[in-house]
Motif scaffolding. Structure first.
Motif, short mmCIF file in Angstrom:
data_model
loop_
_atom_site.label_atom_id
_atom_site.label_comp_id
_atom_site.label_asym_id
_atom_site.label_seq_id
_atom_site.Cartn_x
_atom_site.Cartn_y
_atom_site.Cartn_z
N VAL A 1 0.73 -1.37 0.03
CA VAL A 1 -0.11 -0.09 0.00
C VAL A 1 0.78 1.22 -0.01
CG1 VAL A 1 -1.73 1.42 1.35
CG2 VAL A 1 -2.04 -1.21 1.31
N GLY A 2 2.03 1.24 0.72
CA GLY A 2 2.87 2.36 0.89
C GLY A 2 3.55 2.42 -0.46
N GLY A 3 3.79 1.33 -1.08
CA GLY A 3 4.50 1.43 -2.42
C GLY A 3 3.76 2.17 -3.53
N VAL A 4 2.40 1.65 -3.43
CA VAL A 4 1.50 2.40 -4.51
C VAL A 4 1.42 3.79 -4.30
CG1 VAL A 4 -0.97 2.46 -5.11
CG2 VAL A 4 0.09 0.32 -4.85
N LEU B 1 5.52 2.26 10.35
CA LEU B 1 7.08 2.12 9.73
C LEU B 1 6.91 1.26 8.41
CD1 LEU B 1 9.86 2.68 10.17
CD2 LEU B 1 10.01 0.67 11.43
N PRO B 2 6.44 0.00 8.13
CA PRO B 2 6.26 -0.50 6.76
C PRO B 2 5.57 0.39 5.63
CG PRO B 2 5.04 -2.00 8.39
CD PRO B 2 5.74 -0.97 9.02
N PHE B 3 4.51 1.01 6.18
CA PHE B 3 3.74 1.98 5.11
C PHE B 3 4.65 2.96 4.74
CE2 PHE B 3 0.90 5.62 4.54
CZ PHE B 3 0.30 5.14 3.53
N MET B 4 5.58 3.66 5.73
CA MET B 4 6.23 4.89 5.22
C MET B 4 7.41 4.39 4.38
SD MET B 4 6.00 7.44 8.37
CE MET B 4 6.82 6.43 9.61
N LEU B 5 8.06 3.23 4.74
CA LEU B 5 9.09 2.61 4.11
C LEU B 5 8.64 2.41 2.67
CD1 LEU B 5 10.86 0.55 6.77
CD2 LEU B 5 11.79 2.66 5.62
N GLY B 6 7.48 1.75 2.52
CA GLY B 6 6.83 1.21 1.21
C GLY B 6 6.73 2.61 0.34
N TYR C 1 17.42 -4.15 6.99
CA TYR C 1 18.19 -3.45 8.05
C TYR C 1 17.11 -2.46 8.63
CZ TYR C 1 22.41 -5.00 5.56
OH TYR C 1 23.26 -5.87 5.27
N LEU C 2 16.25 -1.78 8.07
CA LEU C 2 15.46 -0.79 8.87
C LEU C 2 14.03 -1.56 9.36
CD1 LEU C 2 15.35 2.01 6.16
CD2 LEU C 2 16.74 1.76 8.02
N LEU C 3 13.45 -2.65 9.04
CA LEU C 3 12.66 -3.48 9.58
C LEU C 3 12.99 -4.62 10.58
CD1 LEU C 3 9.85 -3.18 6.97
CD2 LEU C 3 9.55 -2.35 9.06
N ARG C 4 14.31 -4.96 10.32
CA ARG C 4 15.11 -5.94 11.09
C ARG C 4 14.23 -7.27 10.91
NH1 ARG C 4 19.52 -2.73 12.18
NH2 ARG C 4 18.78 -1.42 13.65
N MET C 5 14.02 -7.55 9.60
CA MET C 5 13.21 -8.96 9.40
C MET C 5 14.09 -10.02 9.02
SD MET C 5 10.22 -7.40 7.08
CE MET C 5 9.45 -9.04 6.38
N PRO C 6 13.85 -11.31 9.23
CA PRO C 6 14.89 -12.36 9.14
C PRO C 6 15.11 -12.51 7.50
CG PRO C 6 13.04 -12.93 10.42
CD PRO C 6 12.77 -11.76 10.11
#
Lengths: 254, 312
Positions: B89-92, B184-189, B213-218
């Motif tokens: 959604v952020g990406g769009v 956070l994921p919305f804004m990074l998107g 690096y920013l969301l620290r996901m595996p």
């Protein structure tokens, strides 16, 4: 009637030095093939052009496609070291294909004005470009088109076949149409020159036509873009899922 | 021999060459969770496909590779759908804003140069950081306990970590095993969407480092989630390109996807056998390699000053 005779007499009196330029002889061209089909496994085609011409003539054989306007990006130097996309440049009336074969260098065939009138030589394609830098880009355009295989020129590119018979000679030219030559109607022209004057001329047409499947896909993409896009996505998702399932079931089997 | 004619591209290409290119890009897609557009589009242009057709058809084949890869990763539980939807959604939103930025740049005649410089800078930053970070990870022992004298040292949370923790709408992302604000994921998107639109690419190679690096996901969840998000981005691009520009060559995409879907499956299996740092260092090398090629393209005098309009 009397009026017409009067005009003829006046013309002869007023223009005593005018010489009537004889009409060039007509030459029959044989094209092999005259039609080629662009199918699924089409990778280009060779067109053989042959004709009987007067043996003493210098010959030029030219094949051209319809003209179009071409838009390019122009690379420019920035900050002294970087070559980056700059402005745009447009070339008008550039044929989609231009292939020329002659028996001698162009300047030995006919005067420049005659060559320009007949469209013989790359220089005749040069449009009135805005400034000198764009003139240099014309040379780049020719190089680009030559690298794509749609433009070519070769002096001494006409083959003389067999011996003369009653002053007539058989000539032939084989031209390669690369796969990127558009499916359209091409004009094939032969010019025979004697002492710099056009003395013989022949004309024919060669057609590249799309086969049914190619035509169907091409028309669908152009005329029903949304439907085509939707079908392309459905097919891609279907193929992706199918392969995913195939690999998945393969994993289970083991 | 073995040529296939592509009706929209208006050219013929060797069938096995296309299958091979598709296979390589699919492998990268399955391994790293990138669409591969940044790599495949220039390769297609090199073999004679017009730039606009190469970019649009590439999106079409990425749909297949991403579907295949998403299924494979989903089966292993490596897709965080909640995170993927927020990023998407952020990406769009970001993509739409990015298109407006491009319009302004086009009006000033600076678009081409701005795109290339942004591309190189982004690739250099991401690639270098990723390379040294994963190198550190590879060199370090697997279990790290930092002891100074007799006492364990507790690090103060970084400014970024404190900022992230202070955001509202803290949400659990169970698949990723993290708790962050949904904003956070919305804004990074949005950020990735803007960059992707300016650079004319799907954005996978920016999205992956952002998630790591920013969301620290595996890393393994990053790959699957990135593919899930790329799938929807490329569906949108394919339909838009087909309806507005008529530049999608389905036959080209079909041959590429035959190779890429298989490659994506192999890549997905291979990714499970590699350590996260190994995956990251491989991806950083590819990013730096692409950056190097682009820098050479900017510095070396071109063979022709003309370039066809369109493409990445």
């Amino acid at each position: 009637m009397a009026h017409g005779i009067f005009l003829a007499v006046v013309t002869c009196c007023v223009l005593p030095g005018a010489q009537t330029i004889p009409e060039p002889d007509s030459v029959d061209l044989i094209l092999q093939p005259a039609l080629a089909e662009v199918g699924l496994f089409y990778g280009g085609v060779d067109l053989a052009i042959s004709a009987e011409v007067e043996a003493s003539l210098e010959i030029a054989v030219m094949v051209t496609g319809p003209t179009t306007e071409l838009h390019f990006g122009k690379k420019e130097k920035r900050w002294g070291v970087l070559w980056a996309p700059g402005g745009d440049v447009t070339f008008e009336n550039i044929p989609c294909l231009y292939q020329l074969r002659t028996t001698a260098e162009l300047d030995q065939l006919a005067p420049e004005s005659e060559l320009a009138e007949l469209g013989l030589g790359y220089e005749t394609l040069r449009d009135d470009l805005a400034d000198e830098s764009e003139g240099n880009l014309f040379a780049d355009l020719i190089r680009l088109k030559e690298s794509e295989g749609v433009f070519s020129y070769a002096a001494q590119g006409v083959e003389i076949e067999g011996d003369q018979v009653a002053g007539q000679q058989r000539i032939s030219v084989t031209l390669h149409f690369p796969a990127n030559a558009p499916a359209t109607l091409y004009s094939v022209q032969l010019f025979g020159f004697r002492d710099g004057q056009l003395a013989a001329r022949g004309q024919g047409n060669f057609e590249l036509r799309q086969a049914t499947l190619i035509h169907f896909l091409s028309s669908l993409a152009q005329e029903h873009g949304s439907l085509y896009g939707f079908l392309a996505v459905v097919a891609a998702v279907g193929a992706g899922l199918l392969v995913g399932l195939m690999f998945g079931s393969d994993k289970k089997a083991h | 021999m073995f040529q296939i004619y592509l009706p929209v591209a208006g050219n013929a290409v060797n069938l096995f060459l296309l299958l091979g290119l598709g296979g390589i890009v699919g492998l990268l897609s399955g391994l790293f969770g990138v669409g591969g557009g940044f790599l495949l589009t220039p390769l297609l242009i090199m073999i004679g496909i017009p730039p606009t057709v190469a970019a649009a058809s590439d999106s079409n084949q990425i749909v297949a590779a991403a579907s295949s890869g998403t299924v494979a990763h989903s089966r292993s539980g490596n897709v965080d759908y909640k995170m993927g939807v927020l990023l998407l959604v952020g990406g769009v939103v970001g993509g739409t804003a990015g298109v407006q930025v491009i319009k302004v740049l086009l009006a000033t005649g600076q678009a081409g140069f701005a795109i290339q410089v942004t591309y190189v800078v982004m690739l250099a930053l991401i690639g270098t950081y990723m390379f040294f970070d994963s190198l550190r990870g590879l060199r370090a022992p697997k279990v790290r306990v930092e002891i100074r004298g007799e006492r364990e040292v507790f690090h103060r949370p970084s400014l970024y970590a404190r900022l992230v923790q202070s955001l509202p709408y803290q949400t659990d992302f169970q698949r990723s095993g993290i708790r962050v604000s949904a904003l956070l994921p919305f804004m990074l998107g949005i950020l990735v969407g803007v960059l992707a639109a300016i650079m004319g690419v799907g954005g996978g190679f920016i999205m992956v480092p952002v998630m790591v690096y920013l969301l620290r996901m595996p890393m393994h969840v990053v790959v699957g989630t990135s593919l899930f998000q790329i799938l929807f981005t490329c569906v949108n691009v394919t339909i838009l390109q087909a309806s507005l520009n008529h530049t999608v060559d389905f036959l080209l995409a079909l041959v590429l996807l035959l190779g890429s879907t298989s490659g994506a499956q192999i890549g997905a299996r291979l990714s499970k056998k590699l350590r996260a740092d190994q995956l990251k260092i491989m991806m950083s090398c590819i990013i730096l390699g692409v950056m190097l090629v682009m820098v050479l393209g900017l510095v070396l005098p071109p063979t022709t000053l003309l370039s066809y309009k369109g493409g990445h």
